[in-house]
Write a protein that holds these residues in place. Structure first.
Motif, PDB file in Angstrom:
ATOM      1  N   TYR A   1      -6.240   2.310   7.163  1.00  0.00           N
ATOM      2  CA  TYR A   1      -6.949   1.645   6.068  1.00  0.00           C
ATOM      3  C   TYR A   1      -6.097   0.485   5.569  1.00  0.00           C
TER       4      TYR A   1
ATOM      5  N   CYS B   1      -5.710  -2.761   2.951  1.00  0.00           N
ATOM      6  CA  CYS B   1      -6.082  -3.471   1.743  1.00  0.00           C
ATOM      7  C   CYS B   1      -5.809  -4.959   1.983  1.00  0.00           C
TER       8      CYS B   1
ATOM      9  N   TRP C   1     -11.064  -3.453   0.902  1.00  0.00           N
ATOM     10  CA  TRP C   1     -10.634  -2.356   1.764  1.00  0.00           C
ATOM     11  C   TRP C   1     -11.321  -2.501   3.115  1.00  0.00           C
TER      12      TRP C   1
ATOM     13  N   GLN D   1       0.850  -1.197   0.000  1.00  0.00           N
ATOM     14  CA  GLN D   1       0.000   0.000   0.000  1.00  0.00           C
ATOM     15  C   GLN D   1       0.882   1.242   0.000  1.00  0.00           C
TER      16      GLN D   1
END
Lengths: 114, 112
Positions: free
Chosen positions: A89, A91, A34, A6
């Motif tokens: 966040y 992924c 996500w 990321q």
């Protein structure tokens, strides 16, 4: 040879700005996700794509827009950032969108909105 | 609907002691259950998972978990804690489309 990567790792920005987070996986997986982790470390899914098609779209403000240009990439664009968007966040990717599939997570993007 | 409850937001053990992290689930379909570990400032890593078959599941780093349908539980154990086990542990169940539904997490501290 990171499996799920990321960028950026850290993102500090002002309220009202627009920002994007990028995710890439080199595992050859068809499905990407996500997740958002809040300040209390609670994890919640936001979106999922399978072979570039949106399959999970949770109750998320429409300021958040995912885009999957190909199976190996899933980006997250956030418009008009708010203080409450501050979070980590993550992924993730899996071979298929099945309940038994293992999801492989990226290192996270730490977003701080001032 | 699927949900997961982890009992105890923080567990502290001494090095060499038994580790027991509790997880109970609710599922309207046969559950697929996962334990993930998160080290500080890192992503999540799969420890182990239960899909079907043997109810005692062995994972990485000496961890194991037992699926008990009658108790709707999937507790995580390790016979002897190491300092390197200090981390946040998440139990999760999957729903349609592979959606992972996580518990609140349990922070494990290991005292020397």
């Amino acid at each position: 040879d990171t499996a799920v990567s990321q960028t950026p790792k850290y993102l500090v920005t002002q309220m009202g700005n627009d920002k994007s987070i990028k995710c890439e996986q080199n595992l050859g997986h068809d499905t990407m996700y996500w997740y958002k982790q809040d300040s209390k470390k609670f994890l919640k899914i936001m979106f999922s794509y399978n072979n570039k098609e949106l399959i999970i779209n949770e109750t998320v403000p429409n300021r958040f827009s995912p885009k999957s240009p190909d199976k190996a990439h899933l980006n997250l664009h956030i418009n008009s950032l708010e203080l409450g968007d501050s979070a980590v966040y993550f992924c993730a990717s899996s071979q298929l969108p099945g309940r038994q599939e293992t999801q492989y997570f990226g290192p996270g993007t730490r977003l701080l909105v001032l | 609907a699927q949900s997961v409850t982890q009992l105890g937001s923080h567990v502290s053990v001494s090095e060499g002691a038994l580790v027991l992290l509790r997880c109970n689930y609710s599922s309207s379909v046969p559950p697929y259950l996962f334990w993930y570990v998160q080290y500080p400032n890192q992503g999540l890593q799969l420890l182990l998972k239960y899909t079907t078959g043997a109810t005692l599941v062995k994972g990485i780093n000496g961890f194991e978990a037992e699926f008990k349908k009658s108790e709707t539980s999937f507790h995580l154990t390790k016979p002897s804690a190491h300092m390197s086990d200090a981390a946040e542990y998440f139990c999760a169940v999957t729903y349609q489309g592979g959606k992972l539904i996580f518990g609140q997490g349990t922070e494990l501290s290991v005292k020397p």
